[in-house]
Write an enzyme that holds these catalytic residues in place. Structure first.
Site, short mmCIF file in Angstrom:
data_model
loop_
_atom_site.label_atom_id
_atom_site.label_comp_id
_atom_site.label_asym_id
_atom_site.label_seq_id
_atom_site.Cartn_x
_atom_site.Cartn_y
_atom_site.Cartn_z
N LEU A 80 -5.13 -43.83 2.39
CA LEU A 80 -5.28 -42.73 1.67
C LEU A 80 -5.63 -41.58 2.73
CD1 LEU A 80 -5.25 -41.19 -1.19
CD2 LEU A 80 -7.69 -41.37 -0.78
N TYR A 110 -4.80 -38.65 -9.49
CA TYR A 110 -6.22 -38.30 -9.52
C TYR A 110 -7.03 -37.82 -8.45
CZ TYR A 110 -8.54 -42.70 -7.45
OH TYR A 110 -9.00 -43.50 -6.59
N GLU A 145 -7.73 -49.75 5.50
CA GLU A 145 -8.57 -48.93 5.12
C GLU A 145 -9.54 -50.04 4.14
OE1 GLU A 145 -7.53 -45.93 2.32
OE2 GLU A 145 -5.78 -47.13 1.49
N ARG A 165 -4.64 -32.13 -1.23
CA ARG A 165 -3.98 -33.47 -1.54
C ARG A 165 -3.63 -33.83 -3.00
NH1 ARG A 165 -8.50 -38.20 -0.19
NH2 ARG A 165 -9.24 -37.30 -2.19
N HIS A 206 10.68 -46.53 -19.01
CA HIS A 206 10.32 -46.25 -17.48
C HIS A 206 10.79 -45.09 -16.91
CE1 HIS A 206 9.66 -50.56 -17.71
NE2 HIS A 206 9.19 -50.54 -16.46
N LYS A 258 -2.75 -40.61 -4.02
CA LYS A 258 -4.10 -40.83 -4.78
C LYS A 258 -3.54 -41.18 -6.27
CE LYS A 258 -8.81 -40.00 -4.61
NZ LYS A 258 -9.25 -41.35 -4.40
N1 PDD Z 1 -11.53 -43.15 -3.63
N2 PDD Z 1 -9.11 -44.80 0.56
C1 PDD Z 1 -9.16 -45.15 -0.84
C2 PDD Z 1 -8.26 -46.30 -1.35
C3 PDD Z 1 -9.96 -44.44 -1.75
O1 PDD Z 1 -10.02 -44.97 -3.11
C4 PDD Z 1 -11.13 -43.36 -1.47
C5 PDD Z 1 -11.69 -42.82 -2.43
C6 PDD Z 1 -10.81 -43.11 0.13
C7 PDD Z 1 -11.73 -41.89 0.58
O2 PDD Z 1 -11.22 -40.71 0.52
P1 PDD Z 1 -12.10 -39.49 0.18
O3 PDD Z 1 -12.91 -39.36 1.38
O4 PDD Z 1 -11.21 -38.17 -0.01
O5 PDD Z 1 -13.13 -39.69 -1.18
C8 PDD Z 1 -10.05 -43.74 1.00
C9 PDD Z 1 -12.50 -42.36 -4.59
C10 PDD Z 1 -13.94 -41.87 -4.17
C11 PDD Z 1 -12.54 -43.14 -5.59
O6 PDD Z 1 -11.26 -43.69 -6.01
O7 PDD Z 1 -13.32 -43.07 -6.78
#
Ligand code: PDD
Length: 281
Positions: free
Chosen positions: A199, A34, A175, A53, A102, A143
């Protein structure tokens, strides 16, 4: 009733009518990826970076991109037609197979879903965070929609009266449960380096870019938890929460216990960058 128009597999239709089979591999296996893309004033922010990405995540799960970049632009552009601030949620799963197995099924089409949600980006409240063991897997750089560990970790934060969990693997911070991390140490903005345990955040990259443009010292390196605890400032970043100062970690104040001067400077730079983006034709 609020029933916004969403995109599903080639059609724009009301959310209430968007349906996916229970045999969809996203539902059965969490087999998909996603993106979350903010839009300011009706314009998609850092779209190129998000689409890159997305391709990277798709490659990582061995799924061919179902659409060309131009087609993504068109679809997402249709969803953000009004000029308020929104975030786009875009999900692609491996699709619906005739039976649960699977192994990758042959000859099925990926399921593609996208929707826009209004967001309000006001100045963030200072946040509290709690440290947690990073219980996730080795593919955190993709992601993927397989987010159960992130969900449990984020809930841990809320259960402790905090807004975010700071994840720790082998003694170093990786993170947040849904964000990237920054610490200010001896005046330098430090963030953990990219790799399989975090991520590659689009907001993270923009913060590093802004630091470089404006002469703020910054570095990408591993941060042991003991050092992180002594940081003068801690922030977390994401596309929906932007740049949030952490003023309390595990019930102890971070620095002076208030948002720090470098956070303030970076927040202003970030807002100025957004404003210039809104105004550009
Ligand atoms: N999540 N790390 C993780 C595990 C995340 O889920 C996210 C963002 C980020 C930050 O990435 P970015 O700056 O590209 O949004 C880092 C989104 C917003 C979500 O899952 O809703």
């Amino acid at each position: 009733m609020n029933d916004p128009i969403v995109y599903l597999n080639g059609d724009f239709l009301p959310l209430s009518q968007a349906k996916v089979s229970v045999l969809d591999r996203g539902f059965l296996f969490g087999d998909g990826v996603y993106e979350v893309i903010p839009a300011y004033g009706g314009k998609l922010f850092r779209l190129e970076e998000h689409l890159q990405r997305l391709e990277y995540s798709l490659r990582g799960i061995r799924l061919d991109s179902p659409l060309e970049a131009l087609r993504w632009r068109h679809i997402l552009g249709e969803l953000v037609r009004d000029d308020g601030d929104q975030s786009i949620y875009l999900q692609i799963t491996r699709g619906t197979a005739p039976k649960r197995d699977h192994v990758f099924p042959e000859h099925i089409r990926p399921t593609v879903f996208a929707m826009a949600t209004p967001i309000q980006t006001t100045k963030p409240q200072p946040a509290k965070a709690v440290t947690c063991e990073d219980i996730r897997w080795q593919l955190c750089h993709l992601k993927t929609i397989t987010l159960l560990a992130n969900v449990l970790l984020r809930q841990d934060a809320v259960d402790h009266g905090c807004q975010e969990s700071i994840l720790v693997r082998d003694g170093t911070v990786t993170e947040g449960a849904a964000s990237n991390l920054f610490a200010v140490m001896e005046g330098t903005v430090v963030t953990p380096p990219k790799g399989p345990h975090l991520l590659p955040g689009v907001t993270r990259d923009l913060i590093l870019e802004l630091a470089e443009t404006h002469g703020i010292p910054a570095a990408e390196r591993a941060i042991p938890l003991a050092e992180f605890r002594r940081a003068e400032e801690i922030w977390y970043t994401s596309s929906t929460r932007e740049l949030v100062p952490v003023v309390e970690l595990d019930n102890r104040p971070v620095g002076k216990g208030t948002p720090g001067p470098i956070w303030r400077q970076m927040y202003e730079l970030f807002q100025a960058y957004k404003q210039a983006f809104r105004e550009a034709s």
